[in-house]
Scaffold this motif. Structure first.
Motif, PDB file in Angstrom:
ATOM      1  N   ASP A   1     -49.691  47.179 -22.947  1.00 57.47           N
ATOM      2  CA  ASP A   1     -48.615  46.608 -23.442  1.00 57.47           C
ATOM      3  C   ASP A   1     -48.295  45.181 -23.312  1.00 57.47           C
ATOM      4  N   PRO A   2     -47.761  44.053 -23.647  1.00 51.89           N
ATOM      5  CA  PRO A   2     -47.888  42.841 -23.537  1.00 51.89           C
ATOM      6  C   PRO A   2     -46.587  42.783 -23.216  1.00 51.89           C
ATOM      7  N   THR A   3     -45.283  43.511 -23.354  1.00 57.15           N
ATOM      8  CA  THR A   3     -43.896  43.685 -22.908  1.00 57.15           C
ATOM      9  C   THR A   3     -43.657  43.680 -21.960  1.00 57.15           C
ATOM     10  N   VAL A   4     -45.139  44.609 -21.100  1.00 63.07           N
ATOM     11  CA  VAL A   4     -45.051  44.759 -19.370  1.00 63.07           C
ATOM     12  C   VAL A   4     -44.613  43.691 -18.339  1.00 63.07           C
ATOM     13  N   GLY A   5     -44.017  43.820 -17.609  1.00 58.65           N
ATOM     14  CA  GLY A   5     -43.552  42.670 -16.627  1.00 58.65           C
ATOM     15  C   GLY A   5     -44.388  43.211 -15.172  1.00 58.65           C
ATOM     16  N   GLN A   6     -44.389  41.712 -14.187  1.00 55.54           N
ATOM     17  CA  GLN A   6     -45.100  42.286 -13.041  1.00 55.54           C
ATOM     18  C   GLN A   6     -44.704  43.258 -12.413  1.00 55.54           C
TER      19      GLN A   6
END
Length: 307
Positions: free
Chosen positions: A122-127
């Motif tokens: 998922d590219p929307t997952v943040g650090q």
């Protein structure tokens, strides 16, 4: 002039040519995916997202098992490869002219697989994204093993024991990274409530819809519901794919399919794999040239959101 494939199916020759063209498009995408995979190399690009996330994960968990940080993308690529094979099956059905009622479940299954990739990468997952992805990988791996153990327990006790041992070993590995882990191992229904490092597993339908939300637009966002309606048992879907023929003595309901419907299937199936490969390429920073060269040769409307 028509070519008879089965006693109940007749396709005009021009329709056959259309199906052959769509099969060639499917085959071209399959070849492009293989070309991308062949050029991926053995080591991640230092500037890639996976390199950044894996370095952060390894710093935070220096004693985690070797290469665990790469497990999510390895699982994602394995899923993508199975989606590639499903597209190959669609191509084979097109060439065999077996397209009446057969393509819906394959495209749905392909979308379900793409949903697993979307959930893992998922590219929307943040650090700290690396931790999130590893937690999701464990959920995916352990749940897969739990389902396999449950199923084989119905007919093969030796296989059940092997899956159980593998499951328990994977849980132990997960606990070595996330000590707070506790999973209820009862019926399969409890899997939906599993939590690892704050992550809960996403079901097939939900992950397919996640993929659609991330990468599709317009009616494409309803693709999973459409595919489910037509591939699960439904008298409505059967009615919509058949026509009444009544000669005054005998009434029948032969199945019918249009070139437009077949094109929809092919467009959806190819778009799913194309977007899935793009997601993996973005994560690994791979050359998408083969994919774009393929896209240049498909009907212009395929990537037009308004079409």
């Amino acid at each position: 002039m028509s070519s008879k494939i089965r006693a109940d199916l007749n396709f005009p020759d021009e329709f056959g040519s259309v199906m052959d063209r769509f099969a060639e498009i499917c085959d071209g995408l399959i070849a492009a995916c293989l070309e991308v995979a062949t050029g991926s190399g053995d080591l991640p690009d230092p500037a890639s997202q996976v390199a950044t996330e894996s370095a952060i994960f390894r710093t935070a968990y220096p004693h985690a098992v070797k290469n665990l940080e790469f497990a999510p993308v390895q699982a994602a690529t394995a899923y993508a490869d199975s989606a590639r094979l499903q597209l190959a099956s669609i191509s084979a059905l097109l060439r065999a002219r077996e397209v009446v009622g057969t393509l819906w479940p394959i495209v749905r299954a392909e979308l379900e697989i793409a949903g697993r990739v979307a959930w893992l990468l998922d590219p929307t997952v943040g650090q700290p994204a690396g931790e999130v992805r590893v937690a999701r990988y464990f959920l995916e791996s352990i749940s897969s093993l739990q389902r396999a153990r449950f199923t084989t327990g119905k007919y093969d006790r030796a296989a059940e024991k092997k899956f159980k041992a593998h499951r328990d070993a994977t849980i132990a590995t997960a606990k070595s990274v996330f000590p707070e882990l506790e999973l209820e191992l009862g019926t399969l229904d409890v899997i939906a409530g599993w939590t690892i490092h704050g992550q809960t597993i996403l079901g097939l339908g939900a992950s397919a819809k996640l993929f659609a939300q991330l990468f599709l637009s317009g009616p494409g966002k309803a693709m999973y519901d459409i595919l489910s309606d037509y591939s699960h048992p439904s008298l409505v879907s059967i009615d919509l794919q058949t026509r009444l023929v009544d000669d005054g003595e005998v009434a029948s309901h032969p199945w019918v399919v249009t070139p437009e419907t077949v094109e929809h299937h092919c467009r959806w199936a190819c778009t799913i794999l194309y977007k899935t490969c793009h997601l993996i390429c973005a994560y690994l920073r791979l050359d998408t040239g083969p994919l774009e060269r393929w896209a240049d040769g498909v009907p212009e409307s395929w990537f037009d959101p308004a079409a």
